[in-house]
Write an enzyme that holds these catalytic residues in place. Structure first.
Site, PDB file in Angstrom:
ATOM      1  N   SER A 107       0.830  -1.210   0.000  1.00 50.45           N
ATOM      2  CA  SER A 107       0.000   0.000   0.000  1.00 50.45           C
ATOM      3  C   SER A 107       0.860   1.253   0.000  1.00 50.45           C
ATOM      4  CB  SER A 107      -0.843   0.094   1.273  1.00 50.45           C
ATOM      5  OG  SER A 107      -1.596  -1.029   1.468  1.00 50.45           O
ATOM      6  N   HIS A 150      -1.349  -3.011  -6.955  1.00 50.28           N
ATOM      7  CA  HIS A 150      -2.036  -2.599  -5.730  1.00 50.28           C
ATOM      8  C   HIS A 150      -3.546  -2.706  -5.885  1.00 50.28           C
ATOM      9  CE1 HIS A 150      -2.961   0.672  -2.560  1.00 50.28           C
ATOM     10  NE2 HIS A 150      -2.960  -0.531  -2.026  1.00 50.28           N
ATOM     11  N   GLU A 170      -3.835  -0.441  -9.081  1.00 47.87           N
ATOM     12  CA  GLU A 170      -2.760   0.463  -9.495  1.00 47.87           C
ATOM     13  C   GLU A 170      -1.572  -0.393  -9.949  1.00 47.87           C
ATOM     14  OE1 GLU A 170      -3.554   4.257  -6.490  1.00 47.87           O
ATOM     15  OE2 GLU A 170      -2.296   2.616  -5.794  1.00 47.87           O
ATOM     16  N   ASN A 211      -3.789   6.198  -2.201  1.00 49.22           N
ATOM     17  CA  ASN A 211      -3.420   6.390  -0.796  1.00 49.22           C
ATOM     18  C   ASN A 211      -2.783   7.751  -0.534  1.00 49.22           C
ATOM     19  OD1 ASN A 211      -4.500   4.121   0.296  1.00 49.22           O
ATOM     20  ND2 ASN A 211      -2.641   2.887   0.154  1.00 49.22           N
TER      21      ASN A 211
END
Ligand code: CAA
Length: 272
Positions: free
Chosen positions: A106, A127, A139, A177
């Site tokens: 992450s 991801h 991702e 994120n």
């Protein structure tokens, strides 16, 4: 998350070898996947023989050597750089020369993970978002030395899973994120600033901002420990005060209130 990614892959027709560190965890992962596929059968979204066929494509093992024949590996272990580096170093010597190594990290640097291998060109970020079977985004993260082939193979795999992949570079927090972590930290700070309960904060953001679920429920879903780790990692790299995890959530992590996975976070949960 590993179980969720494996579920998506077997549903899409891929043969999957899932590796857990203990036999009980293999049993738990299979049960979890079987449960969610059964729910789909009950709701008429999957045929019974489709469920059986999907489960037949899943092998669970505690032995890393059983990944030797895999074309692509998605690592989804703890968010600990040393642990990930040790695993990638080992995987590098197990899988075939053409296999792609993906990490579901992450907030760690994909380049730092790739540097533990002798073949960093085949390492990329892949991801997924929680819950992996429901969230469309993946991702695809290009690290410093990722080769085009590895990036495109990972992208094509994500598409074959019915996901909506995007390509991005290996910057702290990648895309989502980088934006979501400080936003969730703001939400947690508001709990104390506005003296609002988690339930009311969640109502505020679902009913007032159109979020699909409230921030407290979301952090419980992601895992309090994962969220704290991601916040610390982003704060260390970007030095923005909003990235730092609020003391309230660090205390929860220290007390073992990890969200859904531990049965308690902002809310209480039955096991599964
Ligand atoms: N795995 C597999 N299947 C699941 C599941 C899971 N974890 N959770 C639920 N399901 C299945 C269930 O079968 C469920 O149906 P039943 O309850 O009838 O069994 C079905 O999916 C639908 O579940 P919901 O009714 O809960 O679905 P919903 O319409 O309420 O949507 C949601 C759920 C998609 C999670 C939605 O609330 C949402 O989009 N929330 C936001 C999630 C989000 O933002 N995730 C990103 C987190 S950030 C992150 O992941 C990055 C990181 O690095 C930490």
């Amino acid at each position: 998350m590993g179980a969720g990614i494996a579920q998506v892959a077997i549903e899409a027709g891929h043969e999957v070898v899932g590796r857990e560190v203990a036999h009980e965890l293999c049993v738990k992962a299979r049960d979890r996947i079987a449960h969610f596929l059964q729910r789909k059968v009950e709701k008429g979204r999957l045929a019974e023989d489709g469920r059986e066929a999907a489960l037949a494509r899943l092998t669970l093992t505690t032995s890393l050597d059983e990944l030797a024949e895999c074309d692509l590996v998605v690592e989804a272990i703890v968010e600990d750089l040393d642990a990930k580096r040790a695993l990638f170093e080992e995987l590098d010597g197990i899988v075939g020369a053409d296999a792609v190594l993906g990490t579901n990290t992450s907030a760690l640097s994909v380049s730092d993970i790739a540097a533990s291998t002798s073949t960093p060109d085949r390492v990329v970020g892949m991801h997924f978002f929680n819950p992996a079977p429901l969230m469309p985004l993946v991702e695809i993260v290009r690290a410093e030395l990722s080769g085009d082939d590895a990036v495109e193979t990972a992208y094509a795999l994500a598409e074959s899973l019915g996901k909506r992949p995007i390509r991005c570079h290996d910057t702290p927090g990648f895309v989502v994120n980088r934006i979501l972590i400080p936003l969730l930290n703001d939400c947690i700070r508001v709990l104390d600033e506005a003296q609002v309960s988690p339930q009311d904060l969640d109502t505020a953001m679902t009913a007032g901002a159109g979020w699909p679920m409230g921030p407290c429920a979301l952090v419980d879903l992601v895992g309090i420990d994962v969220h704290v780790h991601a916040s610390e990692a982003l704060h260390a790299k970007l030095q923005e005060p909003r990235m730092a995890p609020p003391p309230r959530i660090v205390a929860m992590r220290n007390e073992g209130l990890l969200g859904r996975k531990s049965g308690r976070g902002f809310y209480s949960y039955e096991s599964r």
